[in-house]
Scaffold this active site. Structure first.
Site, PDB file in Angstrom:
ATOM      1  N   CYS A  12       0.485  -1.152  -0.241  1.00 27.27           N
ATOM      2  CA  CYS A  12       0.141   0.068  -0.484  1.00 27.27           C
ATOM      3  C   CYS A  12       1.215   0.792  -0.277  1.00 27.27           C
ATOM      4  O   CYS A  12       2.111   0.832   0.318  1.00 27.27           O
ATOM      5  CB  CYS A  12      -1.011   0.262   1.345  1.00 27.27           C
ATOM      6  SG  CYS A  12      -0.241  -0.021   2.781  1.00 27.27           S
ATOM      7  N   HIS A  43       5.096  -4.932   8.895  1.00 22.94           N
ATOM      8  CA  HIS A  43       5.450  -6.393   9.540  1.00 22.94           C
ATOM      9  C   HIS A  43       5.518  -7.329   8.142  1.00 22.94           C
ATOM     10  O   HIS A  43       4.700  -7.611   7.803  1.00 22.94           O
ATOM     11  CB  HIS A  43       3.484  -6.960   9.908  1.00 22.94           C
ATOM     12  CG  HIS A  43       3.583  -5.908  11.187  1.00 22.94           C
ATOM     13  ND1 HIS A  43       2.252  -5.740  11.963  1.00 22.94           N
ATOM     14  CD2 HIS A  43       4.296  -6.037  12.115  1.00 22.94           C
ATOM     15  CE1 HIS A  43       2.489  -5.120  13.045  1.00 22.94           C
ATOM     16  NE2 HIS A  43       3.825  -4.959  13.558  1.00 22.94           N
ATOM     17  N   HIS A  82       3.104   2.153  11.537  1.00 21.71           N
ATOM     18  CA  HIS A  82       2.082   1.764  12.439  1.00 21.71           C
ATOM     19  C   HIS A  82       2.038   2.665  13.308  1.00 21.71           C
ATOM     20  O   HIS A  82       0.867   2.785  14.260  1.00 21.71           O
ATOM     21  CB  HIS A  82       2.232   0.399  13.736  1.00 21.71           C
ATOM     22  CG  HIS A  82       2.391  -0.420  12.122  1.00 21.71           C
ATOM     23  ND1 HIS A  82       3.004  -1.278  11.526  1.00 21.71           N
ATOM     24  CD2 HIS A  82       1.081  -1.196  11.567  1.00 21.71           C
ATOM     25  CE1 HIS A  82       2.275  -2.296  10.849  1.00 21.71           C
ATOM     26  NE2 HIS A  82       1.461  -2.002  11.000  1.00 21.71           N
ATOM     27  N   CYS A 104       1.350   6.101   8.877  1.00 22.75           N
ATOM     28  CA  CYS A 104       1.111   5.557   7.398  1.00 22.75           C
ATOM     29  C   CYS A 104      -0.209   7.089   7.718  1.00 22.75           C
ATOM     30  O   CYS A 104      -1.023   7.088   9.193  1.00 22.75           O
ATOM     31  CB  CYS A 104      -0.002   4.571   7.624  1.00 22.75           C
ATOM     32  SG  CYS A 104      -1.632   4.702   6.895  1.00 22.75           S
ATOM     33  N   GLU A 134      -0.092  -0.595  16.007  1.00 27.59           N
ATOM     34  CA  GLU A 134      -1.686   0.690  15.320  1.00 27.59           C
ATOM     35  C   GLU A 134      -2.356   1.117  16.461  1.00 27.59           C
ATOM     36  O   GLU A 134      -2.215   1.765  16.935  1.00 27.59           O
ATOM     37  CB  GLU A 134      -2.068   0.350  14.297  1.00 27.59           C
ATOM     38  CG  GLU A 134      -2.700   1.177  14.099  1.00 27.59           C
ATOM     39  CD  GLU A 134      -3.743   0.743  12.868  1.00 27.59           C
ATOM     40  OE1 GLU A 134      -4.855   1.422  12.446  1.00 27.59           O
ATOM     41  OE2 GLU A 134      -3.347   0.608  11.946  1.00 27.59           O
ATOM     42  N   THR A 171      -6.876   0.679  10.889  1.00 29.74           N
ATOM     43  CA  THR A 171      -7.435   1.396   9.461  1.00 29.74           C
ATOM     44  C   THR A 171      -7.492  -0.022   8.458  1.00 29.74           C
ATOM     45  O   THR A 171      -7.670  -0.127   8.248  1.00 29.74           O
ATOM     46  CB  THR A 171      -5.877   1.413   9.235  1.00 29.74           C
ATOM     47  OG1 THR A 171      -4.742   0.977   9.239  1.00 29.74           O
ATOM     48  CG2 THR A 171      -5.278   2.980   9.581  1.00 29.74           C
ATOM     49  N   SER A 227       1.123  -9.959  10.299  1.00 33.35           N
ATOM     50  CA  SER A 227       0.959  -8.490   9.720  1.00 33.35           C
ATOM     51  C   SER A 227      -0.877  -8.751  10.038  1.00 33.35           C
ATOM     52  O   SER A 227      -1.655  -9.800   9.399  1.00 33.35           O
ATOM     53  CB  SER A 227       0.626  -8.800   8.110  1.00 33.35           C
ATOM     54  OG  SER A 227      -0.293  -7.933   7.434  1.00 33.35           O
ATOM     55  N   SER A 228      -1.148  -7.777  10.108  1.00 34.11           N
ATOM     56  CA  SER A 228      -3.123  -7.601  10.539  1.00 34.11           C
ATOM     57  C   SER A 228      -4.203  -7.753   9.491  1.00 34.11           C
ATOM     58  O   SER A 228      -4.720  -8.949   9.291  1.00 34.11           O
ATOM     59  CB  SER A 228      -2.806  -6.674  11.081  1.00 34.11           C
ATOM     60  OG  SER A 228      -4.747  -6.969  10.981  1.00 34.11           O
ATOM     61  N   ASN A 229      -3.085  -6.943   8.624  1.00 33.68           N
ATOM     62  CA  ASN A 229      -4.116  -7.193   6.788  1.00 33.68           C
ATOM     63  C   ASN A 229      -3.966  -8.695   6.563  1.00 33.68           C
ATOM     64  O   ASN A 229      -4.658  -9.016   6.105  1.00 33.68           O
ATOM     65  CB  ASN A 229      -3.662  -6.234   5.729  1.00 33.68           C
ATOM     66  CG  ASN A 229      -2.091  -6.442   5.587  1.00 33.68           C
ATOM     67  OD1 ASN A 229      -2.409  -6.488   4.893  1.00 33.68           O
ATOM     68  ND2 ASN A 229      -1.332  -5.290   6.203  1.00 33.68           N
TER      69      ASN A 229
END
Length: 294
Positions: A12, A43, A82, A104, A134, A171, A227-229
């Site tokens: 991103c 991450h 983060h 971010c 984050e 986010t 990594s959360s996403n």
């Protein structure tokens, strides 16, 4: 064997910006003392390893708080994508180091919204993982924040009708969860302001993997297990396609996954470098295609 990529995947702009900042500092030699990155820049262990090879030293928040590392005014510290806690910002300011903030922009906006809402006397409800850096960073700027991580936890809250609330989100929150909570609020409360800054790139990637999972025999989600996403992409894909696997790099590919598989879908988290994805695709074409005679 066909490999199909998700329509939206990989870096991103926030992650790309943080990495570009670090590379620019190295290229322009814009530093005198030691180069530190606060925690994992993003991450992804491969990105972290690459930054360490370039001369960056990973600095943990705990070491900074416990004074286990001695900083000089000549040193440079990069704040990760983060963000970090108010306490850490204060420590770095007192130490007088040079600070580059790669936080971010979406994280910054949520943090700002939290502070402004509290100034107006609103109670903060935050939807997200309380252990994620984050979230820890954002809520540290508040005085009394309620954190929940599911629809069930939210519905169990005691929201008082005579008080005003502001709802904020991580986010990388699953947007379907957000919509569910939003609908519940609109049906039951008039005193909860909803402020959502879920990253647009995160939502695009979630919708793309949702589509991909229904079009292929197997899905590989490439991303760090911290990594959360990436984990949310895996959860979405797994709910649609049982043969969904979260891997960090080509070494985690499993030969047994490829039996009777004709079409493979690939997506990647927002912190996953393109070269890691390419290595996985090359490994599939060079190893698993041969083994299965495809």
């Amino acid at each position: 064997m066909e490999i199909k990529r998700a329509e939206k995947m990989g870096f991103c702009f926030g992650v790309a910006g943080a990495i570009n900042l670090c590379n620019k500092i190295i290229e322009e030699k814009n530093f005198n003392g030691n180069l530190f990155i606060l925690g994992m820049l993003v991450h992804n262990k491969n990105v972290t390893s690459d930054m360490e090879k370039k001369g960056f030293i990973t600095l943990s928040e705990e070491d900074l708080k416990n004074k286990n590392v001695k900083l000089s005014k000549k040193d440079t510290v990069i704040i990760r994508a983060h963000g970090t806690t108010k306490e850490i910002y204060d420590i770095l300011e007192r130490e007088g180091v040079k600070i580059y903030d790669a936080t971010c922009v979406f994280v910054e906006r949520i943090r700002k919204a939290l502070v402004e809402a509290e100034i107006k006397g609103k109670k903060i409800i935050f939807i997200g993982d309380k252990n994620h850096p984050e979230v820890r960073g954002i809520v540290s700027f508040g005085n009394d924040v309620i954190i929940v991580n599911s629809f069930e936890e939210f519905t169990e809250l005691s929201i008082e009708k005579e008080k005003n609330y502001c709802l904020l989100t991580q986010t990388t929150l699953n947007k379907e969860l957000f919509f569910k909570i939003k609908e519940y609020i609109e049906e039951n409360y008039e005193n909860v302001e909803i402020f959502s800054k879920i990253c647009g790139a995160t939502y695009e990637r979630q919708k793309a993997v949702e589509k991909l999972a229904g079009e292929v025999d197997m899905v590989l989600i490439v991303g760090d297990n911290k990594s959360s996403n990436s984990k949310k992409l895996y959860e979405i894909s797994k709910s649609i396609n049982e043969k969904s696997y979260l891997i960090q790099d080509k070494t985690e590919l499993n030969n047994s996954w490829f039996k009777n598989i004709d079409k493979i879908g690939i997506t990647a988290g927002a912190s996953t470098p393109e070269e890691i994805i390419l290595e996985i695709e090359k490994e599939i074409r060079g190893t698993f295609d041969d083994k299965h005679g495809l």
